[in-house]
Structure formats: structure tokens, C-alpha cells
Write an enzyme that holds these catalytic residues in place. Sequence first.
Site, PDB file in Angstrom:
ATOM      1  N   ASP A  15       0.835  -1.228  -0.052  1.00  0.00           N
ATOM      2  CA  ASP A  15      -0.021   0.010   0.147  1.00  0.00           C
ATOM      3  C   ASP A  15       0.740   1.340  -0.056  1.00  0.00           C
ATOM      4  O   ASP A  15       2.137   1.369   0.437  1.00  0.00           O
ATOM      5  CB  ASP A  15      -0.885  -0.019   1.289  1.00  0.00           C
ATOM      6  CG  ASP A  15      -2.106   0.887   1.055  1.00  0.00           C
ATOM      7  OD1 ASP A  15      -2.283   1.289  -0.018  1.00  0.00           O
ATOM      8  OD2 ASP A  15      -2.945   0.891   1.932  1.00  0.00           O
ATOM      9  N   GLY A  16       0.302   2.365  -0.594  1.00  0.00           N
ATOM     10  CA  GLY A  16       1.166   3.712  -0.569  1.00  0.00           C
ATOM     11  C   GLY A  16       1.519   4.246  -1.818  1.00  0.00           C
ATOM     12  O   GLY A  16       2.259   5.241  -1.784  1.00  0.00           O
ATOM     13  N   ASN A  17       1.313   3.314  -2.807  1.00  0.00           N
ATOM     14  CA  ASN A  17       1.731   3.880  -4.387  1.00  0.00           C
ATOM     15  C   ASN A  17       1.383   5.284  -4.448  1.00  0.00           C
ATOM     16  O   ASN A  17       2.127   6.116  -5.077  1.00  0.00           O
ATOM     17  CB  ASN A  17       1.538   2.897  -5.362  1.00  0.00           C
ATOM     18  CG  ASN A  17       1.918   1.437  -5.395  1.00  0.00           C
ATOM     19  OD1 ASN A  17       2.812   1.265  -4.460  1.00  0.00           O
ATOM     20  ND2 ASN A  17       1.533   0.428  -5.984  1.00  0.00           N
ATOM     21  N   ARG A  28      -0.725   9.288 -10.103  1.00  0.00           N
ATOM     22  CA  ARG A  28      -0.709   7.910  -9.160  1.00  0.00           C
ATOM     23  C   ARG A  28      -0.108   6.943  -9.829  1.00  0.00           C
ATOM     24  O   ARG A  28       0.438   5.994  -9.392  1.00  0.00           O
ATOM     25  CB  ARG A  28      -2.334   7.701  -9.018  1.00  0.00           C
ATOM     26  CG  ARG A  28      -2.882   8.737  -8.077  1.00  0.00           C
ATOM     27  CD  ARG A  28      -4.445   8.292  -7.745  1.00  0.00           C
ATOM     28  NE  ARG A  28      -4.247   7.164  -7.049  1.00  0.00           N
ATOM     29  CZ  ARG A  28      -4.174   6.659  -5.542  1.00  0.00           C
ATOM     30  NH1 ARG A  28      -3.959   7.631  -4.805  1.00  0.00           N
ATOM     31  NH2 ARG A  28      -4.231   5.372  -5.260  1.00  0.00           N
ATOM     32  N   HIS A  32       2.110   3.518  -9.183  1.00  0.00           N
ATOM     33  CA  HIS A  32       2.265   2.064  -9.529  1.00  0.00           C
ATOM     34  C   HIS A  32       3.507   1.552 -10.325  1.00  0.00           C
ATOM     35  O   HIS A  32       3.849   0.152 -10.165  1.00  0.00           O
ATOM     36  CB  HIS A  32       0.968   1.573 -10.258  1.00  0.00           C
ATOM     37  CG  HIS A  32      -0.373   1.879  -9.615  1.00  0.00           C
ATOM     38  ND1 HIS A  32      -0.352   1.662  -7.996  1.00  0.00           N
ATOM     39  CD2 HIS A  32      -1.544   3.026  -9.782  1.00  0.00           C
ATOM     40  CE1 HIS A  32      -1.697   2.351  -7.622  1.00  0.00           C
ATOM     41  NE2 HIS A  32      -2.263   2.847  -8.702  1.00  0.00           N
ATOM     42  N   SER A  60      -7.644  -5.569  -5.455  1.00  0.00           N
ATOM     43  CA  SER A  60      -8.603  -5.888  -4.758  1.00  0.00           C
ATOM     44  C   SER A  60      -9.992  -5.631  -5.532  1.00  0.00           C
ATOM     45  O   SER A  60     -10.251  -4.963  -6.627  1.00  0.00           O
ATOM     46  CB  SER A  60      -8.761  -5.243  -3.385  1.00  0.00           C
ATOM     47  OG  SER A  60      -9.540  -3.994  -3.691  1.00  0.00           O
ATOM     48  N   GLU A  62     -12.447  -4.254  -4.729  1.00  0.00           N
ATOM     49  CA  GLU A  62     -12.973  -3.016  -4.285  1.00  0.00           C
ATOM     50  C   GLU A  62     -12.334  -2.031  -5.208  1.00  0.00           C
ATOM     51  O   GLU A  62     -12.507  -0.649  -5.283  1.00  0.00           O
ATOM     52  CB  GLU A  62     -12.874  -2.533  -2.699  1.00  0.00           C
ATOM     53  CG  GLU A  62     -13.829  -3.297  -1.908  1.00  0.00           C
ATOM     54  CD  GLU A  62     -13.442  -4.791  -1.837  1.00  0.00           C
ATOM     55  OE1 GLU A  62     -12.108  -5.209  -1.743  1.00  0.00           O
ATOM     56  OE2 GLU A  62     -14.399  -5.701  -1.658  1.00  0.00           O
ATOM     57  N   ASN A  63     -11.043  -2.251  -5.765  1.00  0.00           N
ATOM     58  CA  ASN A  63     -10.341  -1.128  -6.183  1.00  0.00           C
ATOM     59  C   ASN A  63     -10.841  -0.929  -7.742  1.00  0.00           C
ATOM     60  O   ASN A  63     -10.437   0.066  -8.519  1.00  0.00           O
ATOM     61  CB  ASN A  63      -8.868  -1.613  -6.603  1.00  0.00           C
ATOM     62  CG  ASN A  63      -7.877  -2.006  -5.508  1.00  0.00           C
ATOM     63  OD1 ASN A  63      -7.168  -2.469  -5.248  1.00  0.00           O
ATOM     64  ND2 ASN A  63      -8.008  -0.915  -4.533  1.00  0.00           N
ATOM     65  N   ARG A 189      -5.276  -2.164   8.631  1.00  0.00           N
ATOM     66  CA  ARG A 189      -6.327  -3.091   8.367  1.00  0.00           C
ATOM     67  C   ARG A 189      -6.219  -3.997   7.467  1.00  0.00           C
ATOM     68  O   ARG A 189      -5.408  -3.948   6.587  1.00  0.00           O
ATOM     69  CB  ARG A 189      -7.647  -2.141   8.064  1.00  0.00           C
ATOM     70  CG  ARG A 189      -7.392  -1.216   6.700  1.00  0.00           C
ATOM     71  CD  ARG A 189      -8.575  -0.303   6.402  1.00  0.00           C
ATOM     72  NE  ARG A 189      -8.147   0.636   5.222  1.00  0.00           N
ATOM     73  CZ  ARG A 189      -7.474   1.524   5.609  1.00  0.00           C
ATOM     74  NH1 ARG A 189      -7.056   2.305   6.855  1.00  0.00           N
ATOM     75  NH2 ARG A 189      -7.174   2.439   4.410  1.00  0.00           N
ATOM     76  N   LEU A 190      -7.220  -4.919   7.092  1.00  0.00           N
ATOM     77  CA  LEU A 190      -6.931  -6.037   6.256  1.00  0.00           C
ATOM     78  C   LEU A 190      -7.367  -5.910   4.852  1.00  0.00           C
ATOM     79  O   LEU A 190      -7.020  -6.168   3.865  1.00  0.00           O
ATOM     80  CB  LEU A 190      -7.672  -7.116   6.871  1.00  0.00           C
ATOM     81  CG  LEU A 190      -6.768  -7.901   7.966  1.00  0.00           C
ATOM     82  CD1 LEU A 190      -7.471  -9.074   8.340  1.00  0.00           C
ATOM     83  CD2 LEU A 190      -5.608  -8.494   7.417  1.00  0.00           C
TER      84      LEU A 190
HETATM   85  C1  IPE Z   1      -5.613  -2.757  -0.580  1.00  0.00           C
HETATM   86  O1  IPE Z   1      -5.073  -1.529  -0.672  1.00  0.00           O
HETATM   87  C2  IPE Z   1      -5.632  -3.566  -1.777  1.00  0.00           C
HETATM   88  C3  IPE Z   1      -4.205  -3.696  -2.368  1.00  0.00           C
HETATM   89  C4  IPE Z   1      -3.017  -3.308  -1.651  1.00  0.00           C
HETATM   90  C5  IPE Z   1      -4.062  -4.107  -3.612  1.00  0.00           C
HETATM   91  P1  IPE Z   1      -6.204  -0.447  -0.528  1.00  0.00           P
HETATM   92  O2  IPE Z   1      -5.574   1.027  -0.741  1.00  0.00           O
HETATM   93  O3  IPE Z   1      -7.261  -0.358  -1.969  1.00  0.00           O
HETATM   94  O4  IPE Z   1      -7.284  -0.530   0.592  1.00  0.00           O
HETATM   95  P2  IPE Z   1      -7.996   0.728   1.224  1.00  0.00           P
HETATM   96  O5  IPE Z   1      -8.922   1.300   0.444  1.00  0.00           O
HETATM   97  O6  IPE Z   1      -7.069   1.671   2.036  1.00  0.00           O
HETATM   98  O7  IPE Z   1      -8.671   0.067   2.623  1.00  0.00           O
HETATM   99  C1  IPE Z   2      -1.730   0.280  -3.557  1.00  0.00           C
HETATM  100  O1  IPE Z   2      -1.436   1.582  -3.260  1.00  0.00           O
HETATM  101  C2  IPE Z   2      -1.684  -0.367  -4.945  1.00  0.00           C
HETATM  102  C3  IPE Z   2      -3.091  -0.634  -5.252  1.00  0.00           C
HETATM  103  C4  IPE Z   2      -4.194  -0.687  -4.549  1.00  0.00           C
HETATM  104  C5  IPE Z   2      -3.451  -1.151  -6.602  1.00  0.00           C
HETATM  105  P1  IPE Z   2      -2.424   2.672  -3.280  1.00  0.00           P
HETATM  106  O2  IPE Z   2      -2.709   2.976  -4.809  1.00  0.00           O
HETATM  107  O3  IPE Z   2      -3.762   2.230  -2.572  1.00  0.00           O
HETATM  108  O4  IPE Z   2      -1.600   3.956  -2.543  1.00  0.00           O
HETATM  109  P2  IPE Z   2      -2.559   4.912  -1.652  1.00  0.00           P
HETATM  110  O5  IPE Z   2      -3.173   4.009  -0.566  1.00  0.00           O
HETATM  111  O6  IPE Z   2      -3.446   5.715  -2.453  1.00  0.00           O
HETATM  112  O7  IPE Z   2      -1.364   5.598  -1.258  1.00  0.00           O
HETATM  113 MG    MG Z   3      -4.185   2.443  -0.626  1.00  0.00          MG
END
Ligand code: IPE
Ligand code: IPE
Ligand code: MG
Length: 236
Positions: A15-17, A28, A32, A60, A62-63, A189-190
Site C-alpha cells: 500500500d502507498g503507491n 498516481r 504503481h 482488490s 474494491e479497487n 487494516r486487512l
Molecule cells: C488494499 O489497498 C488493496 C491492495 C493493496 C491491492 P487499498 O489502498 O485499496 O485499501 P484501502 O482502500 O486503503 O482499505
Molecule cells: C496500493 O497503493 C496499490 C493498489 C491498491 C493497486 P494505493 O494505490 O492504494 O496507494 P495509496 O493508498 O492511495 O497511497
Molecule cells: Mg491504498
Amino acid sequence: MDDLRIPAHVAIIMDGNGRWAKKRNLPRKMGHVEGCKVVEQTVEDAARLGIQYLTVYAFSTENWKRSKDEISALMQLFRYYTKRLLKIAAENNVRVRMIGERSRFPEDIVKGINALESTTRGNTRMTFVIAVNYGSRDEIRRGMSRMMADCRDGRVSPEEVTEELISSYLDTAGIPDPDLLIRTSGEERLSNFLLWQLAYSEFYFSDVLWPDFSKEELVKAIEVYNKRERRFGDAK
Ligand code: IPE
Ligand code: IPE
Ligand code: MG
């Protein structure tokens, strides 16, 4: 580091990209792109450390709520990586397996995933599991739907439902549960990841954003894991 106990299965919520890119005034998707490079490096580091299973959460269920622009950038990366991973897997003797509901992806990506799995099936050093269009509730829903169909057709009866049987209906069938879960970027969180499988895993949360993750961070997580006294409900 020499006498470090290496967990057999490490799972990572990468997480955090997005925040990494935002801090640099980049779109963004550049987060990635950087994140994917770190995945490549982490596969090699994990294999060299002797980790047997590495599971990463890449996309996910949800993504899909993200912008069209971001989703199409992610699809482009998946497309590229199904090919790129053939090389990385061959070089490192790594078997690749995908969990999640792949049929929602464009046909060429599904073909790429299938080819990646079949080509690397015989590799033995480490199994690299990628969760794409994965949601734990969706995985359980799909598994239970198949179990009920088997029950209807007389292949399984309600009396036979054990925890092992349920596990065998999940996408992770045959893969041991993770020993250690790492989530980067400070979130704790999960997010619908491996709800069943993480029942007794140790959790490690790092403030590092995924594109800044490194072998040092991985080793740090394993060192913390080594200091934990694992419990499984028993009295020590
Ligand atoms: C969880 O990260 C999914 C992946 C790392 C692929 P998200 O950034 O989508 O999760 P939330 O929205 O913060 O819970
Ligand atoms: C995780 O990074 C990668 C994916 C969920 C695909 P995010 O895209 O969730 O990065 P933040 O949480 O917005 O920083
Ligand atoms: Mg994220």
C-alpha cells in the site's frame, strides 16, 4: 541475521503507491510503476532469503471503484508483467500462481495469467502468489457456491464439512496459511485480504510507502517476527 528463522509464508499488502506519487507531484500511476519494480526486487529477495511462499495483494475487488484512468494504467501494468514475470520466474526458479476472480480481466490478460501459471508450474524454489481482483469475501462466496453445488450433486454432504474442506474450496487451496503479514504505508487494516487464512498470522505494519520498500524492510519485518512468541490458542 544468520540464525534468523525465516517464515515459510509471507503475505504483503502493498500500500502507498498513490501517496508516494503525490509527494513527488507525479500522477498516481507513476506510483504503481515504481511499485511494480519493487515487486520484482522483492520476489528475488524473498527467494534468496529462503521464503517458500510470497503472496502479494495487487488489486482488490474494491479497487474497481478507482478512476478509469488509474484502472487502465493498472491493466497495462498487469499486461506487461504477465510477460515480464516469465523471465523473473525462470531466473529465480519461482512458480507463479494467481488468486482472485480473473475472468473480469480483458481476455489477453487472462490468457497471460494462464500461460504464466502453466509455464512456471514445475519451478520449485518459491511460490509467488499474486492476488488480483481478489477479495476475501468474494473468494469465500465463490468457494461456498461451488461447495453447495457439489452438495446438490451428491459429491459432498453437510456432515463432511471440516475446516480443511472449506480451505480446499478457497483460491489458496494447497498453500499453507501465511506466518507473517506485512502492510506498508501506515494503514492498519486487512482491506478484505485473506480473512480465513490470516487467522493466526503475525502482523507487521510499516510506515514505509510501498515504492520505498526494500530488502532491509523485509528483513526488519522478519526480525520483528523472530522476536514474537507465536501462539495458537495454547497455554505456554
Ligand atoms: C488494499 O489497498 C488493496 C491492495 C493493496 C491491492 P487499498 O489502498 O485499496 O485499501 P484501502 O482502500 O486503503 O482499505
Ligand atoms: C496500493 O497503493 C496499490 C493498489 C491498491 C493497486 P494505493 O494505490 O492504494 O496507494 P495509496 O493508498 O492511495 O497511497
Ligand atoms: Mg491504498
